[in-house]
Design a protein around this motif. Sequence first.
Motif, mmCIF file in Angstrom:
data_model
loop_
_atom_site.group_PDB
_atom_site.id
_atom_site.type_symbol
_atom_site.label_atom_id
_atom_site.label_comp_id
_atom_site.label_asym_id
_atom_site.label_seq_id
_atom_site.Cartn_x
_atom_site.Cartn_y
_atom_site.Cartn_z
ATOM 1 N N SER B 77 0.810 -1.210 0.000
ATOM 2 C CA SER B 77 0.000 0.000 0.000
ATOM 3 C C SER B 77 0.851 1.272 0.000
ATOM 4 N N VAL B 78 2.164 1.135 -0.119
ATOM 5 C CA VAL B 78 3.023 2.305 0.025
ATOM 6 C C VAL B 78 3.703 2.658 -1.300
ATOM 7 N N THR B 79 3.591 3.916 -1.702
ATOM 8 C CA THR B 79 4.373 4.403 -2.838
ATOM 9 C C THR B 79 5.161 5.608 -2.363
ATOM 10 N N LEU B 80 5.936 6.196 -3.251
ATOM 11 C CA LEU B 80 6.654 7.406 -2.862
ATOM 12 C C LEU B 80 5.646 8.489 -2.477
ATOM 13 N N GLY B 81 4.439 8.382 -3.054
ATOM 14 C CA GLY B 81 3.382 9.342 -2.726
ATOM 15 C C GLY B 81 3.030 9.349 -1.241
ATOM 16 N N THR B 82 3.060 8.155 -0.622
ATOM 17 C CA THR B 82 2.781 8.083 0.811
ATOM 18 C C THR B 82 3.775 8.936 1.584
ATOM 19 N N PHE B 83 5.065 8.777 1.242
ATOM 20 C CA PHE B 83 6.110 9.503 1.962
ATOM 21 C C PHE B 83 6.005 10.992 1.668
ATOM 22 N N PHE B 84 5.650 11.274 0.429
ATOM 23 C CA PHE B 84 5.481 12.658 0.018
ATOM 24 C C PHE B 84 4.392 13.310 0.863
ATOM 25 N N PHE B 85 3.269 12.610 0.975
ATOM 26 C CA PHE B 85 2.157 13.118 1.772
ATOM 27 C C PHE B 85 2.582 13.295 3.227
ATOM 28 N N ASN B 86 3.278 12.293 3.785
ATOM 29 C CA ASN B 86 3.740 12.399 5.174
ATOM 30 C C ASN B 86 4.633 13.610 5.371
ATOM 31 N N SER B 87 5.534 13.816 4.416
ATOM 32 C CA SER B 87 6.446 14.950 4.524
ATOM 33 C C SER B 87 5.680 16.261 4.505
ATOM 34 N N VAL B 88 4.704 16.355 3.594
ATOM 35 C CA VAL B 88 3.909 17.582 3.510
ATOM 36 C C VAL B 88 3.174 17.792 4.831
ATOM 37 N N LEU B 89 2.572 16.715 5.321
ATOM 38 C CA LEU B 89 1.793 16.818 6.554
ATOM 39 C C LEU B 89 2.673 17.272 7.724
ATOM 40 N N VAL B 90 3.789 16.585 7.904
ATOM 41 C CA VAL B 90 4.659 16.916 9.036
ATOM 42 C C VAL B 90 5.187 18.341 8.896
ATOM 43 N N SER B 91 5.626 18.711 7.698
ATOM 44 C CA SER B 91 6.175 20.061 7.513
ATOM 45 C C SER B 91 5.108 21.112 7.767
ATOM 46 N N ALA B 92 3.901 20.888 7.252
ATOM 47 C CA ALA B 92 2.841 21.883 7.414
ATOM 48 C C ALA B 92 2.454 21.996 8.883
ATOM 49 N N LEU B 93 2.372 20.850 9.563
ATOM 50 C CA LEU B 93 1.950 20.888 10.959
ATOM 51 C C LEU B 93 3.050 21.402 11.890
ATOM 52 N N ILE B 94 4.275 21.421 11.412
ATOM 53 C CA ILE B 94 5.314 22.092 12.205
ATOM 54 C C ILE B 94 5.300 23.580 11.867
ATOM 55 N N THR B 95 5.338 23.881 10.570
ATOM 56 C CA THR B 95 5.514 25.268 10.152
ATOM 57 C C THR B 95 4.370 26.171 10.618
ATOM 58 N N GLY B 96 3.128 25.783 10.347
ATOM 59 C CA GLY B 96 1.985 26.638 10.694
ATOM 60 C C GLY B 96 1.928 26.979 12.172
ATOM 61 N N PRO B 97 1.729 26.000 13.036
ATOM 62 C CA PRO B 97 1.645 26.308 14.459
ATOM 63 C C PRO B 97 2.899 26.977 15.005
ATOM 64 N N ALA B 98 4.066 26.574 14.491
ATOM 65 C CA ALA B 98 5.302 27.147 15.023
ATOM 66 C C ALA B 98 5.355 28.651 14.769
ATOM 67 N N LEU B 99 4.838 29.087 13.636
ATOM 68 C CA LEU B 99 4.851 30.523 13.329
ATOM 69 C C LEU B 99 4.046 31.280 14.378
ATOM 70 N N ILE B 100 2.880 30.751 14.734
ATOM 71 C CA ILE B 100 2.042 31.397 15.744
ATOM 72 C C ILE B 100 2.750 31.387 17.104
ATOM 73 N N ILE B 101 3.241 30.210 17.471
ATOM 74 C CA ILE B 101 3.851 30.066 18.800
ATOM 75 C C ILE B 101 5.080 30.966 18.948
ATOM 76 N N ASP B 102 5.938 30.964 17.927
ATOM 77 C CA ASP B 102 7.147 31.785 17.985
ATOM 78 C C ASP B 102 6.806 33.275 17.985
ATOM 79 N N SER B 103 5.832 33.663 17.148
ATOM 80 C CA SER B 103 5.543 35.088 17.046
ATOM 81 C C SER B 103 4.864 35.588 18.324
ATOM 82 N N LEU B 104 4.021 34.758 18.923
ATOM 83 C CA LEU B 104 3.420 35.128 20.208
ATOM 84 C C LEU B 104 4.507 35.426 21.232
ATOM 85 N N ALA B 105 5.423 34.493 21.359
ATOM 86 C CA ALA B 105 6.487 34.667 22.338
ATOM 87 C C ALA B 105 7.343 35.860 21.969
#
Lengths: 420, 288, 306
Positions: B77-105
């Motif tokens: 069930s795994v293609t490079l697309g799976t990893f691609f999606f995971n990378s997008v997900l992890v990067s987006a979920l780090i980048t978005g919230p981190a911008l808010i958290i860092d800028s607040l502080a």
Amino acid sequence: MKRVVTAIVVGLVLAAMIVPVSAAKKVTINFWQAGGDSQTAPVMRQIIKEFEAANPDISVNFQAVPWGEDPHVKFQAAIVGGTIADVFTIGDPFQHVLAASGALEPLDKYMSKEMKRDFYPQFLERCSVDGKVVALPWFGDVRAMLYRKDLFKAAGVPEPNPSWTWDEFLTYAKKLTRDTDGDGVIDQYGFGTSGRYVSQYQVFLVQNGVNFIDEEKGIATANTPAAIEAMQFYVDLVRKHKVTPPGITTIALQDIQKMFAEGKVAMFFDASDTAVRFSKEPALAGKLGVALLPHNKAHGAFGGSDVIVMSSQSRNKAAAWKFLSFMVSREPMLAYCKACGFSPVLKSASTDPYVKADPIRKVYTEQMEIGGFFYFKHPKASSMTPVIRAEVQQAMEGTKSVQAAMNDMQKALEDLLKSK
Amino acid sequence: MTPKLKKKRTCREIVLAGLKYILLVAGAIVMVAPVLWMLSTSLTPDSVIISYQLIPSKITFENYVRAWDFPRVFSDSVTLGTFFFNSVLVSALITGPALIIDSLAGYVLARRDIPGKNLLFYLALATMMIPFYVIAVPLFLVVRKLRWLDTFQGMIVPFLSSGFGVFMFKQFFQSVPKELEDAALVDGCSPWRIYWSIMLPLAKPVVGTMTIFKAMWSWNQFFWPLLIINNIKLKTLPLALTMFRGLNVTEWGTLCAGMTIATIPIVVVYLLMQDSFQKGIVMGAVKG
Amino acid sequence: MKSRPVAEKKRVLYRLGEVLESYTMLAPAYVIFLVFIFVPVVWAFYLSFFDYSILSMRTPEFSGIDNFRRVFSDPVFWTALKNTVRYSLGTVPTRLVLGLLLALALDQANLWGRKIFRTIYFLPVVTSMVAAAIVWSLVFSASNNGLANQFLSLFDVAPKGWLSDSNLAMFSVCVLSVWKDLGYVMTIFTAGLQGIPLELYEAGAIDGATVWQRIRFITIPLLRPTTFFILVTEIISSFQVFTQTYVMTSGGPGYSTTTLINLLHNKGFVQFDMGYASALAVALFISLLFLSWVLRKVFKADEIVY
């Protein structure tokens, strides 16, 4: 609203009742393979499928961990973290590192006498600590000499006979190092090797009757005269006779293989999987030769083995053993060895035509019998590798004399052997 | 006399400008050569005997197809697309919230007068001086306590704030004229309101810069996922690339195709945010 | 009469509310720092005083400063330190000078293709270090197939063992690292240049200053805060170099590219000797703090609101 809550509660209770029942019926075990790559994964999955078909109550969750992901580091972390798989494979001699910390389940109590007897004793011995079996060998392999018949012929060198010596090897290597197109630049080298792998030079010590450490006495022997003589022979190939291609202190084995395939290197040591792969390569048809390694005072060929172990943390040891013992049984082992080009380690597998009739396999089997040896069987084995490698590389480069490098190695190994 | 001197100067200037141009172009070639080479290898048919060339002799997209389907040998069930999606997900979920958290502080440290402010700021700076490998093992044990080994949250949560981000936002907010804020304070706005409706919109360029830094960092992170992720379905692209390197056989063409696929998205993010990236650096790192 | 204390009370309450709200706004960032950085750091500090191998599941034994003694008496540590300093000296000044030159060269608004140049020079920054190191180990391949040796052969120079010769290996690692991060330094300098008021240059031009004089007496002094920022971040990151040497040479040949973090990785993750690794980590952390303090003094950074 209330009804919804009730429905959820009832649903949860029902689910809770169902889950244990089905869980009791089906056990899932985790299985990780160190060094699993695209070559090994298909056959491994096929074997697992067969196991699951024969054992419908067990399902196996398989993860291949490529060497590029540092499986040994990862597995150690998982052991510390308590998330290690029930069954996993590792490269010899890592079982000794893990066994020293109690991470491995001793297997004697599960094994029948017949089962023990079917393994080649030298391989089973590799997997024992203080008389207890902590791992089972899963395939075996040694290094033999791969050579290019066409280049030997062109240089007028006879093909190696089974009892050839260091002197003959050196003479051949010198003759095979030449400028083939007459432009004044050497473009073909007699011998390909790499300072990156201890297996590439430990063999010269063993062929000279010594090793870096004496395992039985637990002492370092790197600066004994025989060890220094052997290392000098190896370093001279590089520095004095210049029969090796330039830039080999840190080169990857893959690059040596590439040079061999391109005809830039006439001889090198490698395992049987490479020999098998090359024998199927159309560009090398009729050009590939496989021979026993040369010898000096003794025969010696670096042997390797991947072993399969059970974690002492496993919660499903019965199922884990079922799977583990299936993996090391005749058919799965043969299937894996055939797919990857390795040698099975069961006596009962020797009747298979793959072991009996294949000319390449025959050379490797003979090499194993006359001079197979393994890396150190010591809990600090993996810590010794970087020390040995660093000193040999310095000698290969000439930044230290062989004598000085071996003295420094001796000291570093002594420190490692002393430490807890 | 004067005109002659002037002419001589322009002549020299032309030569200098030409020389500068040649150097710039030469430098640019050095910069792109390895990347081009990766591209070229990804388009060259794979074989045992490889010769590395800058310009492929025969172009094929076979490696890309192979790279995409490659992970299937490990799990159906795994293609490079799976990893691609995971990378997008992890990067987006780090980048978005981190911008808010860092800028607040960053905002609070720049503008609010609260006890312990300096100490907190130096603590944030100190986090930048700690090599990741120093804390990797204890961090592994912390994440294990949280039962986050082999999960997405284990890859994400520890990196939701960074000293560098806090620092950049603080420097920026310090440079915003006080008057803007004072007007809002008179109106009785709470710190949160001021941050959200006045300061954060002003910080757009810094957000751009930090988006690129965060996205780049999280997209490329390797060692930490390697340590905690075992489940193939959760792997990110950098981990997946190790699968292309076998013990004996590395399919360079396939590997390069995989690396190209892994590089393109982050380059696109950079190209899209390039302008605000540069502006944000002016505001965050330089002024302040 | 009554209204004043009420107003006072109200102000105190408001202030209290404001302070509380501010702390709440800081909380997410600092909770994460606390749990995922400070706790592990304190843990590492603590472990540095114990004889501990986490794999062995033995209870840690207090060993005082024994781990530090082991680190400082280990010749490999000193080699690694020397290599790290060599790496730092090989990359930081090079990046600083080239980055500044690039930023200056690309600062002219009328330069054709300015944006393309900036993009190209920044491109390596966004690629992953693992991928970059893999590609560069092919570039530096010892056989004459490698791009570097192909280039040398144009001038009839014999192929070199870029990564297998201990005199060259660190150089090759530095080349990759400069290539990778040059764009970052250039970008920060570009930003710094944009912060310099144009009038100053105009004044300089009227006074008849040459280009060089303008750079020397206007640009460089005014770039001091920028330079300080780059120096601190670059030095800190140069002391943490690992991926390059790990992928390209595994620290070899010999120990010639073994850096402090290579050693730490080897002790901590291959040998699981946490005591040694933690002591090394603590020593590294303290020296980085000290180094940034020295830099602050040298650059009189206290005057630069930082």
